[in-house]
Design an enzyme around this catalytic site. Sequence first.
Site, PDB file in Angstrom:
ATOM      1  N   ARG A 108      -0.306  14.466  -3.425  1.00 54.37           N
ATOM      2  CA  ARG A 108      -0.232  13.745  -2.130  1.00 54.37           C
ATOM      3  C   ARG A 108       1.369  13.792  -1.934  1.00 54.37           C
ATOM      4  O   ARG A 108       2.176  14.304  -2.402  1.00 54.37           O
ATOM      5  CB  ARG A 108      -0.450  12.096  -2.673  1.00 54.37           C
ATOM      6  CG  ARG A 108       0.475  11.767  -3.863  1.00 54.37           C
ATOM      7  CD  ARG A 108       0.341  10.096  -3.737  1.00 54.37           C
ATOM      8  NE  ARG A 108       1.001   9.523  -4.791  1.00 54.37           N
ATOM      9  CZ  ARG A 108       2.222   9.548  -5.164  1.00 54.37           C
ATOM     10  NH1 ARG A 108       3.154   9.830  -4.060  1.00 54.37           N
ATOM     11  NH2 ARG A 108       2.819   8.897  -6.325  1.00 54.37           N
ATOM     12  N   GLY A 109       1.679  13.240  -0.665  1.00 57.72           N
ATOM     13  CA  GLY A 109       2.938  12.972  -0.327  1.00 57.72           C
ATOM     14  C   GLY A 109       3.600  11.903  -0.764  1.00 57.72           C
ATOM     15  O   GLY A 109       2.995  11.103  -1.765  1.00 57.72           O
ATOM     16  N   ALA A 124      -2.708   1.661  -2.026  1.00 56.24           N
ATOM     17  CA  ALA A 124      -3.028   0.690  -3.413  1.00 56.24           C
ATOM     18  C   ALA A 124      -2.393  -0.521  -2.737  1.00 56.24           C
ATOM     19  O   ALA A 124      -1.114  -0.599  -2.489  1.00 56.24           O
ATOM     20  CB  ALA A 124      -2.234   1.525  -4.299  1.00 56.24           C
ATOM     21  N   LEU A 142       1.346   3.697   0.108  1.00 58.41           N
ATOM     22  CA  LEU A 142       0.307   4.751   0.865  1.00 58.41           C
ATOM     23  C   LEU A 142       1.086   6.076   0.291  1.00 58.41           C
ATOM     24  O   LEU A 142       2.206   6.463   0.231  1.00 58.41           O
ATOM     25  CB  LEU A 142       0.438   4.437   2.270  1.00 58.41           C
ATOM     26  CG  LEU A 142      -0.461   3.667   2.976  1.00 58.41           C
ATOM     27  CD1 LEU A 142       0.055   2.395   2.795  1.00 58.41           C
ATOM     28  CD2 LEU A 142      -0.653   3.909   4.418  1.00 58.41           C
ATOM     29  N   CYS A 189       8.538   4.433  -5.116  1.00 58.31           N
ATOM     30  CA  CYS A 189       8.379   5.223  -3.930  1.00 58.31           C
ATOM     31  C   CYS A 189       9.894   5.999  -3.593  1.00 58.31           C
ATOM     32  O   CYS A 189      10.047   6.422  -2.512  1.00 58.31           O
ATOM     33  CB  CYS A 189       7.928   4.474  -2.711  1.00 58.31           C
ATOM     34  SG  CYS A 189       6.464   3.938  -2.887  1.00 58.31           S
ATOM     35  N   GLY A 205      -4.581   7.920  -0.654  1.00 57.50           N
ATOM     36  CA  GLY A 205      -4.855   6.751   0.249  1.00 57.50           C
ATOM     37  C   GLY A 205      -3.840   5.622   0.239  1.00 57.50           C
ATOM     38  O   GLY A 205      -2.636   6.037  -0.070  1.00 57.50           O
TER      39      GLY A 205
END
Length: 207
Positions: free
Chosen positions: A49-50, A131, A117, A147, A129
Site C-alpha cells: 500500500r501507499g 482503519a 487510510l 503514518c 483501505g
Amino acid sequence: MRAFTNGRTSDTPSELWVVEHDPVFTQGQAGRTEHLLAPGDIPVVQTDRGGQVTYHGPGQLVVYVLLSLREAGLGVRALVSTLEQAVIDLLDGLGIVAHARPEAPGVYVGEAKIAALGLRVRRGYSYHGLALNVDLDLEPFSRINPCGYAGMPVTRLRDLGVDLGMDACAERLVAALAARLGYAVEAADDTLPTSLCLPDSRSTPDH
C-alpha cells in the site's frame, strides 16, 4: 486482496472486506525504518500500500476497499476523499466533529488521528483501505511515528465517549461507505466482520 484484484474482471462485483487484526505494524511501500521506533514483540509486515507505518490490532475496524475505479467513476485522490468523508459522516452521526487534512490522509478529531487510510491501485482496481480506531489499545502507536509523523496524537471512539460495539460500528461504517460510493450493499453472510458485496444494481454515485 492481491489474488482477488489480479483475478477480477469487468464482471466481478466490487467488495468491502470488514476485518479485525491481531497486533501488527504494517509498513507501506515508501516506509522508512526510522519511523519504527521500538516495535518490540509486535511483528512488522511490509505491504504494497501507499504511506508509511501504522498499527492494527483488536478493537480497530479495518475495511479493505476492493473497488473498480472505472465503475465508481473515481480517480485515486477522489477515492481517498470519499473514504475520508464516509468516516466523517459516521462520526457526525455519533456527535463527533471530524475533518480531513490534505497533507496527511486520514480523519482527525482536533489534532488527533482516529482513522488511517492506505491504498494501492492496480489495473484500475483498488485494494487495502481504511482503519478506524474504535476501542483498541493505543500504546503501540507510541512505538512508531504514526503514518510518518513524529508525535502525532491518536484517539479512539471510546475516548470520545462513544460505547459502540465492533459489529454495530461496522454496520454504520459500511452504510456510510456505500452511501458515499453510491452502491447498494449485500452481506456475504449473516455475521460481521464479513465480506460485503457492492452489486451491479448500484445507484449512480453523487460526487
